[in-house]
Design a protein around this motif. Structure first.
Motif, PDB file in Angstrom:
ATOM      1  N   SER A 200       0.806  -1.228   0.000  1.00  0.00           N
ATOM      2  CA  SER A 200       0.000   0.000   0.000  1.00  0.00           C
ATOM      3  C   SER A 200       0.837   1.275   0.000  1.00  0.00           C
ATOM      4  CB  SER A 200      -0.951   0.020   1.202  1.00  0.00           C
ATOM      5  OG  SER A 200      -0.232   0.064   2.428  1.00  0.00           O
ATOM      6  N   HIS A 201       2.030   1.247   0.586  1.00  0.00           N
ATOM      7  CA  HIS A 201       2.844   2.459   0.732  1.00  0.00           C
ATOM      8  C   HIS A 201       4.259   2.240   0.187  1.00  0.00           C
ATOM      9  CE1 HIS A 201      -0.510   3.636   3.237  1.00  0.00           C
ATOM     10  NE2 HIS A 201      -0.012   4.852   3.326  1.00  0.00           N
ATOM     11  N   SER A 202       4.323   1.808  -1.065  1.00  0.00           N
ATOM     12  CA  SER A 202       5.617   1.571  -1.695  1.00  0.00           C
ATOM     13  C   SER A 202       6.321   2.881  -2.018  1.00  0.00           C
ATOM     14  CB  SER A 202       5.448   0.757  -2.981  1.00  0.00           C
ATOM     15  OG  SER A 202       4.699   1.502  -3.936  1.00  0.00           O
ATOM     16  N   VAL A 203       7.637   2.768  -2.207  1.00  0.00           N
ATOM     17  CA  VAL A 203       8.456   3.863  -2.717  1.00  0.00           C
ATOM     18  C   VAL A 203       9.360   3.298  -3.796  1.00  0.00           C
ATOM     19  CG1 VAL A 203       8.464   5.040  -0.459  1.00  0.00           C
ATOM     20  CG2 VAL A 203      10.378   3.542  -1.088  1.00  0.00           C
ATOM     21  N   VAL A 204       9.927   4.186  -4.606  1.00  0.00           N
ATOM     22  CA  VAL A 204      10.975   3.789  -5.542  1.00  0.00           C
ATOM     23  C   VAL A 204      12.197   4.636  -5.222  1.00  0.00           C
ATOM     24  CG1 VAL A 204      10.216   5.376  -7.375  1.00  0.00           C
ATOM     25  CG2 VAL A 204      11.608   3.362  -7.941  1.00  0.00           C
ATOM     26  N   ALA A 205      13.355   3.977  -5.133  1.00  0.00           N
ATOM     27  CA  ALA A 205      14.583   4.657  -4.706  1.00  0.00           C
ATOM     28  C   ALA A 205      15.653   4.547  -5.783  1.00  0.00           C
ATOM     29  CB  ALA A 205      15.098   4.051  -3.394  1.00  0.00           C
TER      30      ALA A 205
ATOM     31  N   MET B  95      -2.380  -6.528   5.643  1.00  0.00           N
ATOM     32  CA  MET B  95      -2.077  -5.121   5.885  1.00  0.00           C
ATOM     33  C   MET B  95      -3.165  -4.457   6.718  1.00  0.00           C
ATOM     34  SD  MET B  95      -0.047  -2.580   5.545  1.00  0.00           S
ATOM     35  CE  MET B  95       1.085  -3.696   4.718  1.00  0.00           C
ATOM     36  N   ALA B  96      -2.741  -3.781   7.779  1.00  0.00           N
ATOM     37  CA  ALA B  96      -3.641  -2.970   8.607  1.00  0.00           C
ATOM     38  C   ALA B  96      -3.486  -1.520   8.183  1.00  0.00           C
ATOM     39  CB  ALA B  96      -3.293  -3.135  10.084  1.00  0.00           C
TER      40      ALA B  96
ATOM     41  N   ILE C 147      -4.242   3.127  13.440  1.00  0.00           N
ATOM     42  CA  ILE C 147      -4.071   1.935  12.620  1.00  0.00           C
ATOM     43  C   ILE C 147      -5.227   0.978  12.876  1.00  0.00           C
ATOM     44  CG2 ILE C 147      -2.561   0.002  12.018  1.00  0.00           C
ATOM     45  CD1 ILE C 147      -1.341   2.697  11.353  1.00  0.00           C
ATOM     46  N   ASN C 148      -5.822   0.480  11.814  1.00  0.00           N
ATOM     47  CA  ASN C 148      -6.919  -0.470  11.935  1.00  0.00           C
ATOM     48  C   ASN C 148      -6.432  -1.767  12.582  1.00  0.00           C
ATOM     49  OD1 ASN C 148      -9.224  -2.089  11.513  1.00  0.00           O
ATOM     50  ND2 ASN C 148      -9.695  -1.001   9.610  1.00  0.00           N
ATOM     51  N   THR C 149      -7.181  -2.270  13.528  1.00  0.00           N
ATOM     52  CA  THR C 149      -6.798  -3.533  14.182  1.00  0.00           C
ATOM     53  C   THR C 149      -7.126  -4.738  13.314  1.00  0.00           C
ATOM     54  OG1 THR C 149      -8.922  -3.617  15.332  1.00  0.00           O
ATOM     55  CG2 THR C 149      -7.081  -2.575  16.498  1.00  0.00           C
ATOM     56  N   VAL C 150      -7.943  -4.538  12.284  1.00  0.00           N
ATOM     57  CA  VAL C 150      -8.300  -5.619  11.361  1.00  0.00           C
ATOM     58  C   VAL C 150      -7.445  -5.502  10.103  1.00  0.00           C
ATOM     59  CG1 VAL C 150     -10.149  -6.656   9.988  1.00  0.00           C
ATOM     60  CG2 VAL C 150     -10.664  -5.660  12.231  1.00  0.00           C
ATOM     61  N   LYS C 151      -6.777  -6.580   9.761  1.00  0.00           N
ATOM     62  CA  LYS C 151      -5.901  -6.572   8.588  1.00  0.00           C
ATOM     63  C   LYS C 151      -6.656  -7.041   7.346  1.00  0.00           C
ATOM     64  CE  LYS C 151      -1.604  -7.454  11.150  1.00  0.00           C
ATOM     65  NZ  LYS C 151      -2.210  -7.419  12.494  1.00  0.00           N
ATOM     66  N   LYS C 152      -6.377  -6.404   6.221  1.00  0.00           N
ATOM     67  CA  LYS C 152      -6.857  -6.863   4.928  1.00  0.00           C
ATOM     68  C   LYS C 152      -5.854  -7.858   4.366  1.00  0.00           C
ATOM     69  CE  LYS C 152      -6.857  -2.702   3.279  1.00  0.00           C
ATOM     70  NZ  LYS C 152      -7.015  -1.532   2.369  1.00  0.00           N
ATOM     71  N   MET C 153      -6.332  -8.935   3.771  1.00  0.00           N
ATOM     72  CA  MET C 153      -5.418  -9.893   3.149  1.00  0.00           C
ATOM     73  C   MET C 153      -5.104  -9.434   1.726  1.00  0.00           C
ATOM     74  SD  MET C 153      -3.376 -12.294   3.133  1.00  0.00           S
ATOM     75  CE  MET C 153      -3.641 -13.052   4.730  1.00  0.00           C
ATOM     76  N   LEU C 154      -3.895  -8.951   1.539  1.00  0.00           N
ATOM     77  CA  LEU C 154      -3.400  -8.546   0.234  1.00  0.00           C
ATOM     78  C   LEU C 154      -2.328  -9.535  -0.226  1.00  0.00           C
ATOM     79  CD1 LEU C 154      -3.031  -4.702   0.898  1.00  0.00           C
ATOM     80  CD2 LEU C 154      -5.048  -5.943   0.093  1.00  0.00           C
ATOM     81  N   PHE C 155      -1.944  -9.419  -1.485  1.00  0.00           N
ATOM     82  CA  PHE C 155      -0.929 -10.316  -2.047  1.00  0.00           C
ATOM     83  C   PHE C 155       0.064  -9.485  -2.844  1.00  0.00           C
ATOM     84  CE2 PHE C 155      -4.780 -12.671  -1.395  1.00  0.00           C
ATOM     85  CZ  PHE C 155      -4.350 -13.861  -0.822  1.00  0.00           C
ATOM     86  N   THR C 156       1.324  -9.776  -2.649  1.00  0.00           N
ATOM     87  CA  THR C 156       2.383  -9.012  -3.303  1.00  0.00           C
ATOM     88  C   THR C 156       3.202  -9.907  -4.220  1.00  0.00           C
ATOM     89  OG1 THR C 156       2.558  -7.414  -1.496  1.00  0.00           O
ATOM     90  CG2 THR C 156       4.487  -7.669  -2.918  1.00  0.00           C
ATOM     91  N   ARG C 157       3.329  -9.467  -5.477  1.00  0.00           N
ATOM     92  CA  ARG C 157       4.211 -10.171  -6.410  1.00  0.00           C
ATOM     93  C   ARG C 157       5.549  -9.444  -6.430  1.00  0.00           C
ATOM     94  NH1 ARG C 157       3.317 -14.173  -9.587  1.00  0.00           N
ATOM     95  NH2 ARG C 157       1.038 -13.876  -9.623  1.00  0.00           N
TER      96      ARG C 157
ATOM     97  N   HIS D 178       7.837  -6.139   2.273  1.00  0.00           N
ATOM     98  CA  HIS D 178       6.697  -7.061   2.226  1.00  0.00           C
ATOM     99  C   HIS D 178       6.483  -7.789   3.555  1.00  0.00           C
ATOM    100  CE1 HIS D 178      10.267  -9.387   1.352  1.00  0.00           C
ATOM    101  NE2 HIS D 178       9.621 -10.486   1.677  1.00  0.00           N
ATOM    102  N   LEU D 179       7.409  -7.635   4.489  1.00  0.00           N
ATOM    103  CA  LEU D 179       7.322  -8.337   5.770  1.00  0.00           C
ATOM    104  C   LEU D 179       6.505  -7.565   6.800  1.00  0.00           C
ATOM    105  CD1 LEU D 179      11.060  -9.467   6.047  1.00  0.00           C
ATOM    106  CD2 LEU D 179       9.109 -10.792   5.179  1.00  0.00           C
ATOM    107  N   TYR D 180       6.180  -6.310   6.524  1.00  0.00           N
ATOM    108  CA  TYR D 180       5.494  -5.470   7.497  1.00  0.00           C
ATOM    109  C   TYR D 180       3.987  -5.484   7.268  1.00  0.00           C
ATOM    110  CZ  TYR D 180      10.302  -3.906   7.946  1.00  0.00           C
ATOM    111  OH  TYR D 180      11.657  -3.872   8.111  1.00  0.00           O
ATOM    112  N   THR D 181       3.244  -5.214   8.317  1.00  0.00           N
ATOM    113  CA  THR D 181       1.783  -5.295   8.237  1.00  0.00           C
ATOM    114  C   THR D 181       1.094  -3.965   8.564  1.00  0.00           C
ATOM    115  OG1 THR D 181       1.630  -6.035  10.543  1.00  0.00           O
ATOM    116  CG2 THR D 181       1.809  -7.744   8.849  1.00  0.00           C
ATOM    117  N   THR D 182       1.864  -2.874   8.609  1.00  0.00           N
ATOM    118  CA  THR D 182       1.319  -1.540   8.825  1.00  0.00           C
ATOM    119  C   THR D 182       1.886  -0.599   7.761  1.00  0.00           C
ATOM    120  OG1 THR D 182       3.081  -0.980  10.391  1.00  0.00           O
ATOM    121  CG2 THR D 182       1.012  -1.878  11.310  1.00  0.00           C
ATOM    122  N   PRO D 183       1.276   0.571   7.562  1.00  0.00           N
ATOM    123  CA  PRO D 183       1.700   1.445   6.466  1.00  0.00           C
ATOM    124  C   PRO D 183       3.130   1.978   6.561  1.00  0.00           C
ATOM    125  CG  PRO D 183      -0.527   1.996   7.148  1.00  0.00           C
ATOM    126  CD  PRO D 183       0.001   1.044   8.175  1.00  0.00           C
TER     127      PRO D 183
END
Length: 247
Positions: free
Chosen positions: A100-105, A187-188, A166-176, A118-123
């Motif tokens: 949800s909160h990617s960056v490009v460096a 992701m919460a 931060i929402n206590t309920v996580k959405k199940m997303l998928f990352t390629r 991809h290992l984190y569950t908050t923004p």
């Protein structure tokens, strides 16, 4: 019409450390006509920061949802404007795998800077890229936008655990990932729209010399040190955790 040369002069006037780290939020239209369009803006910043690290947010929170839960590092478009989308497509950039909160460096240590997102569950976790901005004392540029677009402030609130952010309920997303591997990434997300209240601290941050103002093209630029801003805002939020809450 502004050119790569004139934009470089504007960046020099801001006093940016070419060997440091810079993250920039943008309103492209605020710059006025640019010779070469948005690619010129992106290329100018990358070139200016060639000895350091240049970071562009490429967030996807509006187009990676429970209804469309797939984020691709290589393919998913940014939802926050023309400059982020241009930067996402620019060669030699390394994009993070945060759904949800990617960056490009861009820079010699870009890959290590964005690794593990991809290992984190908050923004904006303290261990992630926004926390690393603090560790590096990055400069945050707000080009043609205000503090209400300063994602770094969301990070500060998250790190000190301001209630109801931060929402206590996580959405199940998928990352390629860039290697094609598909991973579940729950992701919460953020609660509410408190970012619209971030400008409440603008006058104070100016008065203590932390928030500064300059120009890039025709755009007003607000900019600040990651460390000084976070340290001062943490003090303020410790005193009043409802500083940005709805009133």
């Amino acid at each position: 019409m502004h050119t790569r040369h004139s934009l470089t002069k504007d960046l020099e006037a801001l006093g940016l450390d070419r060997k440091g780290t810079t993250l920039a939020h943008f309103s492209y239209k605020s710059l006025s006509p640019i010779d070469g369009g948005p690619q010129t803006v992106v290329d100018t910043l990358i070139s200016y920061m060639a000895e350091g690290l240049m970071v562009f947010p490429t967030h996807t929170w509006a187009n990676v949802t429970e209804e469309n839960p797939y984020y691709s590092v290589a393919e998913t478009e940014s939802c926050i404007g023309l400059i982020p989308e241009t930067a996402r497509k620019t060669a030699k950039g390394v994009r993070s795998a945060h759904p949800s909160h990617s960056v490009v460096a861009f820079g010699t240590d870009a890959a290590s800077f964005v690794s593990g997102e991809h290992l984190y569950t908050t923004p904006c976790p303290r261990e992630g890229v926004y926390g690393k901005l603090y560790d590096r004392d990055a400069t945050i540029l707000l080009v043609g936008v205000g503090l209400n677009r300063d994602t770094y402030i969301h990070g500060i609130e998250e790190w000190i655990d301001v209630p109801n952010r931060i929402n206590t309920v996580k959405k199940m997303l998928f990352t390629r990932l860039s290697d094609g591997k598909l991973l579940p990434t729950p992701m919460a997300g953020h609660l509410g729209h408190v970012g619209e209240n971030f400008p409440r601290v603008e006058e104070h941050m100016r008065s203590v010399g932390i928030l500064k103002e300059g120009r890039l093209g025709d755009a007003r630029v607000l900019y600040h040190s990651a460390k000084a801003f976070a340290d001062e805002l943490t003090r303020m939020l410790d005193k009043d955790p409802t500083l940005f809450s709805e009133r």
